[in-house]
Design a protein around this motif. Structure first.
Motif, short mmCIF file in Angstrom:
data_model
loop_
_atom_site.label_atom_id
_atom_site.label_comp_id
_atom_site.label_asym_id
_atom_site.label_seq_id
_atom_site.Cartn_x
_atom_site.Cartn_y
_atom_site.Cartn_z
N ASP A 81 13.80 -5.94 -30.49
CA ASP A 81 12.50 -5.72 -29.83
C ASP A 81 12.59 -4.60 -28.80
O ASP A 81 11.70 -3.74 -28.71
CB ASP A 81 12.04 -7.01 -29.15
CG ASP A 81 11.56 -8.05 -30.16
OD1 ASP A 81 11.35 -7.68 -31.33
OD2 ASP A 81 11.40 -9.22 -29.76
N ALA A 82 13.68 -4.60 -28.03
CA ALA A 82 13.85 -3.57 -26.99
C ALA A 82 14.00 -2.19 -27.62
O ALA A 82 13.44 -1.20 -27.12
CB ALA A 82 15.05 -3.90 -26.12
N GLU A 83 14.76 -2.11 -28.70
CA GLU A 83 14.95 -0.82 -29.37
C GLU A 83 13.65 -0.33 -29.99
O GLU A 83 13.33 0.87 -29.95
CB GLU A 83 16.03 -0.95 -30.45
CG GLU A 83 17.44 -1.09 -29.90
CD GLU A 83 18.45 -1.43 -30.97
OE1 GLU A 83 19.61 -1.00 -30.84
OE2 GLU A 83 18.08 -2.13 -31.94
N ASN A 84 12.88 -1.24 -30.58
CA ASN A 84 11.58 -0.86 -31.15
C ASN A 84 10.64 -0.33 -30.08
O ASN A 84 9.93 0.66 -30.30
CB ASN A 84 10.94 -2.07 -31.84
CG ASN A 84 11.12 -2.03 -33.34
OD1 ASN A 84 10.93 -1.00 -33.96
ND2 ASN A 84 11.50 -3.15 -33.92
N ARG A 85 10.62 -0.97 -28.92
CA ARG A 85 9.73 -0.53 -27.86
C ARG A 85 10.15 0.84 -27.34
O ARG A 85 9.30 1.71 -27.10
CB ARG A 85 9.67 -1.53 -26.71
CG ARG A 85 8.55 -1.20 -25.74
CD ARG A 85 8.45 -2.11 -24.55
NE ARG A 85 7.24 -1.84 -23.80
CZ ARG A 85 7.07 -0.76 -23.03
NH1 ARG A 85 8.03 0.14 -22.92
NH2 ARG A 85 5.93 -0.56 -22.39
N ALA A 86 11.45 1.04 -27.14
CA ALA A 86 11.94 2.33 -26.66
C ALA A 86 11.63 3.43 -27.66
O ALA A 86 11.23 4.54 -27.29
CB ALA A 86 13.44 2.25 -26.40
N ASP A 87 11.78 3.12 -28.94
CA ASP A 87 11.49 4.09 -29.99
C ASP A 87 10.01 4.45 -30.00
O ASP A 87 9.64 5.63 -30.06
CB ASP A 87 11.91 3.48 -31.33
CG ASP A 87 11.92 4.49 -32.45
OD1 ASP A 87 12.79 5.38 -32.42
OD2 ASP A 87 11.07 4.41 -33.35
N ALA A 88 9.15 3.43 -29.91
CA ALA A 88 7.71 3.67 -29.90
C ALA A 88 7.28 4.44 -28.66
O ALA A 88 6.37 5.28 -28.72
CB ALA A 88 6.97 2.34 -29.98
N LEU A 89 7.93 4.16 -27.53
CA LEU A 89 7.59 4.85 -26.30
C LEU A 89 7.93 6.34 -26.40
O LEU A 89 7.21 7.19 -25.86
CB LEU A 89 8.32 4.22 -25.11
CG LEU A 89 7.91 4.72 -23.73
CD1 LEU A 89 6.43 4.50 -23.47
CD2 LEU A 89 8.75 4.02 -22.65
N GLY A 90 9.00 6.67 -27.12
CA GLY A 90 9.34 8.07 -27.33
C GLY A 90 8.24 8.80 -28.10
O GLY A 90 7.87 9.92 -27.77
N LEU A 91 7.71 8.15 -29.14
CA LEU A 91 6.61 8.73 -29.91
C LEU A 91 5.36 8.88 -29.04
O LEU A 91 4.70 9.93 -29.06
CB LEU A 91 6.31 7.85 -31.12
CG LEU A 91 5.10 8.24 -31.97
CD1 LEU A 91 5.21 9.66 -32.49
CD2 LEU A 91 4.93 7.25 -33.12
N ALA A 92 5.04 7.85 -28.28
CA ALA A 92 3.87 7.90 -27.41
C ALA A 92 4.00 9.01 -26.36
O ALA A 92 3.02 9.71 -26.04
CB ALA A 92 3.65 6.55 -26.73
N THR A 93 5.19 9.18 -25.84
CA THR A 93 5.45 10.23 -24.84
C THR A 93 5.28 11.61 -25.45
O THR A 93 4.72 12.52 -24.82
CB THR A 93 6.86 10.07 -24.26
OG1 THR A 93 6.97 8.78 -23.63
CG2 THR A 93 7.17 11.16 -23.25
N MET A 94 5.76 11.79 -26.69
CA MET A 94 5.61 13.08 -27.36
C MET A 94 4.15 13.43 -27.58
O MET A 94 3.71 14.56 -27.31
CB MET A 94 6.35 13.04 -28.70
CG MET A 94 6.21 14.32 -29.52
SD MET A 94 4.82 14.28 -30.68
CE MET A 94 5.46 13.20 -31.94
N LEU A 95 3.37 12.46 -28.06
CA LEU A 95 1.94 12.71 -28.27
C LEU A 95 1.25 13.09 -26.97
O LEU A 95 0.42 14.00 -26.93
CB LEU A 95 1.28 11.47 -28.88
CG LEU A 95 1.72 11.10 -30.31
CD1 LEU A 95 1.26 9.68 -30.64
CD2 LEU A 95 1.18 12.10 -31.31
N ASN A 96 1.61 12.41 -25.89
CA ASN A 96 0.98 12.70 -24.60
C ASN A 96 1.42 14.05 -24.05
O ASN A 96 0.65 14.73 -23.36
CB ASN A 96 1.31 11.59 -23.60
CG ASN A 96 0.38 11.63 -22.40
OD1 ASN A 96 -0.83 11.63 -22.54
ND2 ASN A 96 0.96 11.67 -21.21
#
Length: 264
Positions: A81-96
């Motif tokens: 779960d922690a790895e999935n969230r960190a991975d998703a946050l990287g994508l969200a950060t890139m889009l922003n």
């Protein structure tokens, strides 16, 4: 322009126009962790480069971006779960990073944009597509949701269209993408580069300071109620820009029938 060691992208500049090009045509420019890191770094670096006034986001090969790379998706299946969230946050950060870049971003869409690729189109300030391109929010077919791209897609196409295309995961053509507001212009593949170049040149010819402030103006005022606070804010903004160096020179150059300083 800063020197960047890139494997998934190419970054070039001509005059005041920078071009960030997805360069994985063998996987339809699908992105993985490395692509996300490189896109984030590239847009942050270009935001800090005073010589750059507009950025074109492009792709090599027949597809613009197919979303997530299959090998990346396979690795995600075993994430905690922690790895999935960190991975998703990287994508969200890139889009922003693209969305909040202080330079206007033009998406040059030469081919299909699926899932996260549709997100890349939505975060751009201007999107111009070839008439042969197709678009799809395909996440629901895989048991997923378009969560990280949703804030930008909803802003681009509105809640009404999002209600349909988020849940149907149907493919739409360029004409429908234009109708719902995802893209600004549809042209033939042969006319795509000339059209993108003309829009980029028009932006680059304007006051860099005014362009930055115009982009921020839309971000700050969209969906805000027109009340006394907003009216006062807009008055403050025009007063500041009039008193700025480029504002003063722009008006003087117009009255004196000469080129402004940023075109000298």
């Amino acid at each position: 322009m800063p020197d960047m060691n890139l494997q998934r992208l190419t970054v070039t500049a001509e005059g005041h126009v920078a071009r960030v090009t997805l360069n994985r045509p063998d996987v339809r420019n699908a992105f993985d962790e490395a692509t996300i890191v490189e896109l984030t770094a590239a847009f942050r670096a270009l935001a800090d480069d005073a010589s750059v006034r507009v950025i074109v986001l492009a792709a090599n090969g027949p597809a613009f971006c197919a979303g997530a790379d299959l090998n990346w998706m396979k690795r995600m299946a075993d994430y905690s779960d922690a790895e999935n969230r960190a991975d998703a946050l990287g994508l969200a950060t890139m889009l922003n990073a693209i969305h909040t870049c202080n330079k206007p971003v033009i998406a040059r869409v030469q081919g299909d944009a699926y899932a996260g690729g549709m997100g890349l189109v939505a975060v751009a300030d201007i999107a111009i597509t070839a008439d042969s391109a197709h678009f799809c929010l395909s996440e629901a077919k895989l048991g997923l949701i378009p969560a990280t791209i949703a804030p930008y897609v909803i802003r681009a196409i509105g809640a009404r269209a999002s209600h349909r295309y988020f849940v149907t995961a149907e493919r739409i053509d360029a004409a429908e993408a234009l109708r719902i507001g995802l893209v600004h212009q549809v042209v033939t593949a042969e006319d795509l580069d000339a059209t993108v170049d003309a829009v980029a040149a028009a932006i680059a010819a304007n006051s860099p300071n005014a362009v930055r402030e115009c982009k921020q103006l839309v971000v700050d005022l969209a969906d805000k109620p027109i009340d006394d606070t907003l009216i006062s804010d807009t008055a403050d903004r025009i007063a500041r820009i009039r008193a700025s160096d480029e504002g003063r020179d722009g008006v003087r150059s117009f009255l004196e029938k000469r080129k402004p300083s940023w075109l000298a």
